[in-house]
Design an enzyme around this catalytic site. Structure first.
Site, PDB file in Angstrom:
ATOM      1  N   ASN A  13       0.982  -1.342   0.080  1.00  0.00           N
ATOM      2  CA  ASN A  13      -0.019  -0.004   0.052  1.00  0.00           C
ATOM      3  C   ASN A  13       0.974   1.072  -0.050  1.00  0.00           C
ATOM      4  O   ASN A  13       1.685   1.387   1.012  1.00  0.00           O
ATOM      5  CB  ASN A  13      -0.791  -0.146   1.303  1.00  0.00           C
ATOM      6  CG  ASN A  13      -1.698   1.342   1.432  1.00  0.00           C
ATOM      7  OD1 ASN A  13      -1.913   2.101   0.387  1.00  0.00           O
ATOM      8  ND2 ASN A  13      -2.463   1.584   2.424  1.00  0.00           N
ATOM      9  N   TRP A  14       0.988   1.838  -1.392  1.00  0.00           N
ATOM     10  CA  TRP A  14       1.864   3.202  -1.275  1.00  0.00           C
ATOM     11  C   TRP A  14       1.308   4.243  -0.755  1.00  0.00           C
ATOM     12  O   TRP A  14       2.193   5.076  -0.613  1.00  0.00           O
ATOM     13  CB  TRP A  14       2.224   3.235  -2.807  1.00  0.00           C
ATOM     14  CG  TRP A  14       2.983   2.129  -3.403  1.00  0.00           C
ATOM     15  CD1 TRP A  14       3.701   1.126  -2.929  1.00  0.00           C
ATOM     16  CD2 TRP A  14       3.703   2.390  -4.860  1.00  0.00           C
ATOM     17  NE1 TRP A  14       4.221   0.362  -3.882  1.00  0.00           N
ATOM     18  CE2 TRP A  14       4.260   0.992  -5.017  1.00  0.00           C
ATOM     19  CE3 TRP A  14       3.468   3.204  -5.811  1.00  0.00           C
ATOM     20  CZ2 TRP A  14       4.815   0.625  -6.295  1.00  0.00           C
ATOM     21  CZ3 TRP A  14       3.967   2.814  -6.914  1.00  0.00           C
ATOM     22  CH2 TRP A  14       4.777   1.778  -7.026  1.00  0.00           C
ATOM     23  N   LYS A  15       0.327   4.117  -0.097  1.00  0.00           N
ATOM     24  CA  LYS A  15      -0.472   5.497   0.316  1.00  0.00           C
ATOM     25  C   LYS A  15      -0.373   6.776  -0.620  1.00  0.00           C
ATOM     26  O   LYS A  15      -0.108   6.521  -1.740  1.00  0.00           O
ATOM     27  CB  LYS A  15      -0.185   5.580   1.880  1.00  0.00           C
ATOM     28  CG  LYS A  15      -0.128   4.423   2.707  1.00  0.00           C
ATOM     29  CD  LYS A  15      -0.001   4.913   4.200  1.00  0.00           C
ATOM     30  CE  LYS A  15       0.386   3.398   4.912  1.00  0.00           C
ATOM     31  NZ  LYS A  15      -0.046   3.712   6.397  1.00  0.00           N
ATOM     32  N   HIS A  98      -9.756   1.253   4.635  1.00  0.00           N
ATOM     33  CA  HIS A  98      -8.531   1.216   5.284  1.00  0.00           C
ATOM     34  C   HIS A  98      -8.729   2.215   6.532  1.00  0.00           C
ATOM     35  O   HIS A  98      -9.591   3.207   6.530  1.00  0.00           O
ATOM     36  CB  HIS A  98      -7.473   1.990   4.334  1.00  0.00           C
ATOM     37  CG  HIS A  98      -6.100   1.865   5.006  1.00  0.00           C
ATOM     38  ND1 HIS A  98      -5.518   2.757   5.929  1.00  0.00           N
ATOM     39  CD2 HIS A  98      -4.947   1.056   4.762  1.00  0.00           C
ATOM     40  CE1 HIS A  98      -4.336   2.512   6.058  1.00  0.00           C
ATOM     41  NE2 HIS A  98      -4.023   1.455   5.314  1.00  0.00           N
ATOM     42  N   GLU A 100      -7.093   4.427   7.545  1.00  0.00           N
ATOM     43  CA  GLU A 100      -7.290   6.015   7.454  1.00  0.00           C
ATOM     44  C   GLU A 100      -8.046   6.699   6.837  1.00  0.00           C
ATOM     45  O   GLU A 100      -8.526   7.839   6.793  1.00  0.00           O
ATOM     46  CB  GLU A 100      -5.693   6.199   6.668  1.00  0.00           C
ATOM     47  CG  GLU A 100      -4.310   5.994   7.340  1.00  0.00           C
ATOM     48  CD  GLU A 100      -3.219   5.400   6.678  1.00  0.00           C
ATOM     49  OE1 GLU A 100      -3.278   5.477   5.546  1.00  0.00           O
ATOM     50  OE2 GLU A 100      -2.207   4.877   7.376  1.00  0.00           O
ATOM     51  N   GLU A 169      -5.910  -5.043  10.278  1.00  0.00           N
ATOM     52  CA  GLU A 169      -5.009  -4.096  10.466  1.00  0.00           C
ATOM     53  C   GLU A 169      -4.967  -3.357  11.928  1.00  0.00           C
ATOM     54  O   GLU A 169      -5.896  -2.452  11.876  1.00  0.00           O
ATOM     55  CB  GLU A 169      -4.873  -3.022   9.404  1.00  0.00           C
ATOM     56  CG  GLU A 169      -4.430  -3.809   8.041  1.00  0.00           C
ATOM     57  CD  GLU A 169      -4.029  -2.642   7.213  1.00  0.00           C
ATOM     58  OE1 GLU A 169      -2.932  -2.844   6.555  1.00  0.00           O
ATOM     59  OE2 GLU A 169      -4.445  -1.452   7.170  1.00  0.00           O
ATOM     60  N   GLY A 175       1.493   2.099  10.455  1.00  0.00           N
ATOM     61  CA  GLY A 175       2.455   3.206  10.411  1.00  0.00           C
ATOM     62  C   GLY A 175       3.252   3.675  11.879  1.00  0.00           C
ATOM     63  O   GLY A 175       3.835   4.830  11.765  1.00  0.00           O
ATOM     64  N   SER A 213       2.678  -2.370  10.322  1.00  0.00           N
ATOM     65  CA  SER A 213       4.221  -2.275  10.455  1.00  0.00           C
ATOM     66  C   SER A 213       4.981  -3.452  10.252  1.00  0.00           C
ATOM     67  O   SER A 213       5.985  -4.047  10.893  1.00  0.00           O
ATOM     68  CB  SER A 213       4.603  -1.917  11.674  1.00  0.00           C
ATOM     69  OG  SER A 213       3.985  -0.204  12.252  1.00  0.00           O
ATOM     70  N   GLY A 234       2.423  -1.266   4.301  1.00  0.00           N
ATOM     71  CA  GLY A 234       2.572   0.385   3.961  1.00  0.00           C
ATOM     72  C   GLY A 234       3.964   0.736   3.673  1.00  0.00           C
ATOM     73  O   GLY A 234       4.748   0.332   2.754  1.00  0.00           O
ATOM     74  N   GLY A 235       4.778   0.936   4.805  1.00  0.00           N
ATOM     75  CA  GLY A 235       6.059   1.931   4.527  1.00  0.00           C
ATOM     76  C   GLY A 235       7.009   0.993   4.087  1.00  0.00           C
ATOM     77  O   GLY A 235       7.809   1.334   3.236  1.00  0.00           O
TER      78      GLY A 235
HETATM   79  C1  PEP Z   1      -1.050   0.208   5.619  1.00  0.00           C
HETATM   80  O1  PEP Z   1      -0.884   1.278   5.015  1.00  0.00           O
HETATM   81  O2  PEP Z   1      -2.009  -0.719   5.281  1.00  0.00           O
HETATM   82  C2  PEP Z   1      -0.066  -0.460   6.683  1.00  0.00           C
HETATM   83  C3  PEP Z   1       0.046  -1.656   7.328  1.00  0.00           C
HETATM   84  O3  PEP Z   1       0.917   0.297   6.864  1.00  0.00           O
HETATM   85  P1  PEP Z   1       2.210   0.283   7.524  1.00  0.00           P
HETATM   86  O4  PEP Z   1       2.809  -1.171   7.084  1.00  0.00           O
HETATM   87  O5  PEP Z   1       3.360   1.282   7.172  1.00  0.00           O
HETATM   88  O6  PEP Z   1       2.167   0.160   9.007  1.00  0.00           O
END
Ligand code: PEP
Length: 252
Positions: A13-15, A98, A100, A169, A175, A213, A234-235
């Site tokens: 997930n590049w956000k 999500h 967010e 999640e 994040g 994470s 994500g990251g």
């Molecule tokens: C996400 O954006 O779905 C996510 C899990 O982010 P991260 O891996 O950065 O926690």
């Protein structure tokens, strides 16, 4: 990875990250390192880059995904992107609900359920995100929260429910650098699997991903859990060596 598990699914997930040139570099690095990757792989990119990414990923082992979709089919919804439009760009997966989106855009369980309908109607796979906040976990509400979120989607989608993917999640892990322990993740994944089993005879087809994470160091232990079928990342998906390392872990 044991043979009887669902083929692992790893989704980046590049956000709201990237640029034309950064995307091209990241994808080139990923494609160069895909030898030996046998898990299903996708990247969910900002809508504006779907066209670019459709071109870059064509014919590759990486599927294209979106990060959100409108709950409406078409019309006067300024700024929104419909499921038909996503389909035009060969989108295979779409993240829905999500944390967010729920947190910053007020998306309700009902809205998430409608978005899932839109995605399924276009033959794409919605990746339905569920998860509790830290306050909810500390109040002992984790099970109730994730079940409520998934129940709305099950209720609205009936027999199509086996066509979704779910991402557990925990909001406190997204994040933040905090990760659910493999045991915490498995506990919730097993709850979600049981809820799916009560709704469909095909619950074992549904991939339940862990997100929050996940990184190259913790992926193996999370993916070793019986009901963890992959990751939503994500990251760490923005760094080619890290993402590739996780893809290889999931391919074992
Ligand atoms: C996400 O954006 O779905 C996510 C899990 O982010 P991260 O891996 O950065 O926690």
């Amino acid at each position: 990875m044991v043979m009887d598990k669902r083929m692992p699914l790893m989704v980046g997930n590049w956000k709201m990250n990237g640029s034309l040139s950064a995307n091209a570099t990241l994808v080139a690095d990923l494609l160069q390192g895909m030898a030996g990757v046998t898990c299903r792989t996708a990247v969910c990119v900002p809508s504006l880059y779907l066209s670019q990414m459709q071109g870059l990923l064509a014919g590759s082992a990486i599927d294209l995904g979106a990060q959100d979709v409108s709950a409406h089919a078409s019309g006067a919804y300024t700024g929104e992107v419909s499921s038909d439009m996503l389909r035009d760009f060969a989108v295979r997966y779409c993240i829905v609900g999500h944390s967010e989106r729920r947190q910053y855009h007020g998306e309700s369980d009902a809205m998430v359920a409608t978005k899932v309908q839109r995605v399924l109607a276009q033959g794409m796979t919605p990746i339905v995100c569920v998860g509790e906040t830290m306050a909810e976990r500390e109040a002992g509400q984790t099970e109730a929260v994730v079940k409520r979120q998934l129940a709305a989607v099950i209720h609205a989608n009936g027999h199509c429910i086996s066509e979704i993917a779910v991402a557990y999640e925990p909001v406190w892990a997204v994040g933040t650098g905090l990760t659910a322990s493999p045991e915490q993740a498995q506990q919730v994944h097993a709850i979600l699997r049981a809820q799916l089993r009560a709704a469909t005879a095909h619950a074992d087809r549904v991939s339940i991903l862990y997100g929050g994470s996940m990184n190259a160091a913790n992926a193996a232990n999370l993916l070793a859990q019986a009901d963890v079928d992959g990751g939503l990342i994500g990251g760490a998906s923005l760094k080619a060596p890290d993402f590739l390392s996780m893809l290889k872990t999931a391919s074992r």
